[in-house]
Design a protein around this motif. Sequence first.
Motif, PDB file in Angstrom:
ATOM      1  N   SER A   1       5.705  41.886  23.390  1.00  0.00           N
ATOM      2  CA  SER A   1       6.338  42.173  22.103  1.00  0.00           C
ATOM      3  C   SER A   1       7.856  42.074  22.231  1.00  0.00           C
ATOM      4  O   SER A   1       8.424  42.323  23.301  1.00  0.00           O
ATOM      5  CB  SER A   1       5.913  43.555  21.609  1.00  0.00           C
ATOM      6  N   ARG A   2       8.478  41.727  21.129  1.00  0.00           N
ATOM      7  CA  ARG A   2       9.931  41.504  21.191  1.00  0.00           C
ATOM      8  C   ARG A   2      10.683  42.786  21.543  1.00  0.00           C
ATOM      9  O   ARG A   2      11.826  42.738  21.968  1.00  0.00           O
ATOM     10  CB  ARG A   2      10.445  40.912  19.882  1.00  0.00           C
ATOM     11  N   PHE A   3      10.029  43.953  21.393  1.00  0.00           N
ATOM     12  CA  PHE A   3      10.712  45.208  21.710  1.00  0.00           C
ATOM     13  C   PHE A   3      10.976  45.353  23.214  1.00  0.00           C
ATOM     14  O   PHE A   3      11.796  46.171  23.619  1.00  0.00           O
ATOM     15  CB  PHE A   3       9.901  46.407  21.195  1.00  0.00           C
ATOM     16  N   ILE A   4      10.228  44.612  24.029  1.00  0.00           N
ATOM     17  CA  ILE A   4      10.465  44.701  25.479  1.00  0.00           C
ATOM     18  C   ILE A   4      10.677  43.314  26.098  1.00  0.00           C
ATOM     19  O   ILE A   4      10.668  43.160  27.321  1.00  0.00           O
ATOM     20  CB  ILE A   4       9.301  45.418  26.209  1.00  0.00           C
ATOM     21  N   ALA A   5      10.849  42.287  25.236  1.00  0.00           N
ATOM     22  CA  ALA A   5      10.968  40.919  25.754  1.00  0.00           C
ATOM     23  C   ALA A   5      12.286  40.728  26.499  1.00  0.00           C
ATOM     24  O   ALA A   5      13.226  41.517  26.355  1.00  0.00           O
ATOM     25  CB  ALA A   5      10.869  39.926  24.601  1.00  0.00           C
ATOM     26  N   GLY A   6      12.314  39.692  27.318  1.00  0.00           N
ATOM     27  CA  GLY A   6      13.543  39.327  28.013  1.00  0.00           C
ATOM     28  C   GLY A   6      13.903  40.251  29.153  1.00  0.00           C
ATOM     29  O   GLY A   6      15.033  40.263  29.626  1.00  0.00           O
ATOM     30  N   GLN A   7      12.914  41.019  29.631  1.00  0.00           N
ATOM     31  CA  GLN A   7      13.204  41.995  30.695  1.00  0.00           C
ATOM     32  C   GLN A   7      12.261  41.825  31.890  1.00  0.00           C
ATOM     33  O   GLN A   7      12.055  42.762  32.659  1.00  0.00           O
ATOM     34  CB  GLN A   7      13.105  43.416  30.153  1.00  0.00           C
ATOM     35  N   GLY A   8      11.673  40.651  31.999  1.00  0.00           N
ATOM     36  CA  GLY A   8      10.886  40.348  33.200  1.00  0.00           C
ATOM     37  C   GLY A   8       9.398  40.661  33.115  1.00  0.00           C
ATOM     38  O   GLY A   8       8.660  40.356  34.051  1.00  0.00           O
ATOM     39  N   VAL A   9       8.931  41.215  31.989  1.00  0.00           N
ATOM     40  CA  VAL A   9       7.513  41.587  31.903  1.00  0.00           C
ATOM     41  C   VAL A   9       6.615  40.339  31.879  1.00  0.00           C
ATOM     42  O   VAL A   9       5.590  40.278  32.562  1.00  0.00           O
ATOM     43  CB  VAL A   9       7.247  42.456  30.646  1.00  0.00           C
ATOM     44  N   GLY A  10       7.040  39.339  31.094  1.00  0.00           N
ATOM     45  CA  GLY A  10       6.227  38.130  30.996  1.00  0.00           C
ATOM     46  C   GLY A  10       6.055  37.458  32.353  1.00  0.00           C
ATOM     47  O   GLY A  10       4.938  37.081  32.739  1.00  0.00           O
TER      48      GLY A  10
ATOM     49  N   PRO B   1       5.403  37.284  12.463  1.00  0.00           N
ATOM     50  CA  PRO B   1       4.435  36.197  12.285  1.00  0.00           C
ATOM     51  C   PRO B   1       4.538  35.128  13.382  1.00  0.00           C
ATOM     52  O   PRO B   1       3.526  34.613  13.860  1.00  0.00           O
ATOM     53  CB  PRO B   1       4.785  35.626  10.905  1.00  0.00           C
ATOM     54  N   HIS B   2       5.785  34.822  13.822  1.00  0.00           N
ATOM     55  CA  HIS B   2       5.901  33.757  14.830  1.00  0.00           C
ATOM     56  C   HIS B   2       5.341  34.204  16.187  1.00  0.00           C
ATOM     57  O   HIS B   2       4.796  33.397  16.937  1.00  0.00           O
ATOM     58  CB  HIS B   2       7.335  33.225  14.939  1.00  0.00           C
ATOM     59  N   GLU B   3       5.434  35.510  16.497  1.00  0.00           N
ATOM     60  CA  GLU B   3       4.866  35.997  17.765  1.00  0.00           C
ATOM     61  C   GLU B   3       3.331  35.840  17.723  1.00  0.00           C
ATOM     62  O   GLU B   3       2.710  35.427  18.705  1.00  0.00           O
ATOM     63  CB  GLU B   3       5.206  37.472  17.991  1.00  0.00           C
ATOM     64  N   ILE B   4       2.750  36.178  16.570  1.00  0.00           N
ATOM     65  CA  ILE B   4       1.292  36.079  16.421  1.00  0.00           C
ATOM     66  C   ILE B   4       0.865  34.615  16.517  1.00  0.00           C
ATOM     67  O   ILE B   4      -0.097  34.275  17.212  1.00  0.00           O
ATOM     68  CB  ILE B   4       0.865  36.695  15.068  1.00  0.00           C
ATOM     69  N   ARG B   5       1.632  33.761  15.848  1.00  0.00           N
ATOM     70  CA  ARG B   5       1.265  32.334  15.859  1.00  0.00           C
ATOM     71  C   ARG B   5       1.398  31.747  17.275  1.00  0.00           C
ATOM     72  O   ARG B   5       0.560  30.971  17.715  1.00  0.00           O
ATOM     73  CB  ARG B   5       2.172  31.597  14.873  1.00  0.00           C
ATOM     74  N   GLN B   6       2.439  32.161  17.982  1.00  0.00           N
ATOM     75  CA  GLN B   6       2.624  31.617  19.334  1.00  0.00           C
ATOM     76  C   GLN B   6       1.486  32.059  20.257  1.00  0.00           C
ATOM     77  O   GLN B   6       1.058  31.312  21.127  1.00  0.00           O
ATOM     78  CB  GLN B   6       3.972  32.081  19.902  1.00  0.00           C
ATOM     79  N   ARG B   7       0.979  33.264  20.068  1.00  0.00           N
ATOM     80  CA  ARG B   7      -0.077  33.771  20.952  1.00  0.00           C
ATOM     81  C   ARG B   7      -1.462  33.283  20.525  1.00  0.00           C
ATOM     82  O   ARG B   7      -2.268  32.851  21.347  1.00  0.00           O
ATOM     83  CB  ARG B   7      -0.028  35.310  20.984  1.00  0.00           C
ATOM     84  N   PHE B   8      -1.738  33.393  19.197  1.00  0.00           N
ATOM     85  CA  PHE B   8      -3.104  33.117  18.734  1.00  0.00           C
ATOM     86  C   PHE B   8      -3.245  31.721  18.146  1.00  0.00           C
ATOM     87  O   PHE B   8      -4.334  31.313  17.763  1.00  0.00           O
ATOM     88  CB  PHE B   8      -3.539  34.175  17.711  1.00  0.00           C
ATOM     89  N   LEU B   9      -2.114  31.009  18.017  1.00  0.00           N
ATOM     90  CA  LEU B   9      -2.089  29.647  17.485  1.00  0.00           C
ATOM     91  C   LEU B   9      -2.588  29.602  16.049  1.00  0.00           C
ATOM     92  O   LEU B   9      -3.071  28.574  15.573  1.00  0.00           O
ATOM     93  CB  LEU B   9      -2.888  28.687  18.386  1.00  0.00           C
ATOM     94  N   THR B  10      -2.508  30.721  15.372  1.00  0.00           N
ATOM     95  CA  THR B  10      -2.875  30.807  13.962  1.00  0.00           C
ATOM     96  C   THR B  10      -2.161  32.022  13.380  1.00  0.00           C
ATOM     97  O   THR B  10      -1.574  32.809  14.132  1.00  0.00           O
ATOM     98  CB  THR B  10      -4.404  30.922  13.789  1.00  0.00           C
ATOM     99  N   THR B  11      -2.201  32.167  12.064  1.00  0.00           N
ATOM    100  CA  THR B  11      -1.583  33.350  11.465  1.00  0.00           C
ATOM    101  C   THR B  11      -2.661  34.390  11.181  1.00  0.00           C
ATOM    102  O   THR B  11      -3.795  34.048  10.827  1.00  0.00           O
ATOM    103  CB  THR B  11      -0.863  32.981  10.147  1.00  0.00           C
ATOM    104  N   MET B  12      -2.334  35.651  11.354  1.00  0.00           N
ATOM    105  CA  MET B  12      -3.284  36.741  11.112  1.00  0.00           C
ATOM    106  C   MET B  12      -2.488  37.946  10.650  1.00  0.00           C
ATOM    107  O   MET B  12      -1.482  38.284  11.270  1.00  0.00           O
ATOM    108  CB  MET B  12      -3.984  37.157  12.417  1.00  0.00           C
ATOM    109  N   ALA B  13      -2.961  38.607   9.596  1.00  0.00           N
ATOM    110  CA  ALA B  13      -2.257  39.806   9.117  1.00  0.00           C
ATOM    111  C   ALA B  13      -2.627  41.011   9.965  1.00  0.00           C
ATOM    112  O   ALA B  13      -1.844  41.933  10.135  1.00  0.00           O
ATOM    113  CB  ALA B  13      -2.608  40.066   7.667  1.00  0.00           C
TER     114      ALA B  13
END
Length: 194
Positions: A112-121, A44-56
Amino acid sequence: MSAQKRLPPWHEKFRLRDGRELLIRPIRQEDAAPIRGAFPLLEPHEIRQRFLTTMAELPAEQAARLCSPDPRSEFALVAAEPLPPGEALVGAVARARVPNGARHAECAILVSRFIAGQGVGRHLMRRLVKWARGRNLQQLHGDVLDDNQPMLQLVKSLGFRVLPSHDTPGLARVVLDLETAGDKAGDPDPQPAA
Ligand SMILES: CC(C)(COP(=O)(O)OP(=O)(O)OC[C@H]1O[C@@H](n2cnc3c(N)ncnc32)[C@H](O)[C@@H]1OP(=O)(O)O)[C@@H](O)C(=O)NCCC(=O)NCCS
């Protein structure tokens, strides 16, 4: 047709620090289904950080729009498995959009957190900056929750300024002045061939 031939004409390989190989390439219509399919895996926090709202879930129309950028005013890249669009899982999406006739673009990104922290961003943000510079825009900006330290650290390291939002508490506007910014946000370094 071989999988290699079905890849989009422009793509670059990106090797994660854990050894996995991804393709960075323009988003395609066919990515909509895998992106929607993997949406429930996001926190949920990844979605909120990107879309600035919650979405299922990501509504089909929104996914279709995201995956069909107007080449006159939009640019969107994915980091995906090295498989043809539609078959590949998508691990990150970065997009920029120029509002009607403006000299600036707004941008957003989700890794996505599955590949985060590895320079993609960092790599994708630098590609967005390159695109915006290529269009002679004055500014690239985005809206970021003011407690989103990973994104704030990333954009600050690229030379963005962080400003409080005028009208939305809890939100910061991050701004890169393209004409005066140094090369911290310059062209991403090519990765050495494997
Ligand atoms: C913010 C985000 C894009 C970073 O992507 P990433 O691929 O993990 O980032 P990178 O590995 O390229 O790291 C680049 C820089 O970001 C910062 N950063 C990344 N993760 C961080 C963390 N957990 N804490 C603090 N800084 C962090 C660091 O400055 C890092 O530089 P370094 O590797 O030299 O230390 C990603 O976490 C994300 O998508 N978050 C959810 C959606 C979002 O917040 N979108 C932004 C609003 S549109």
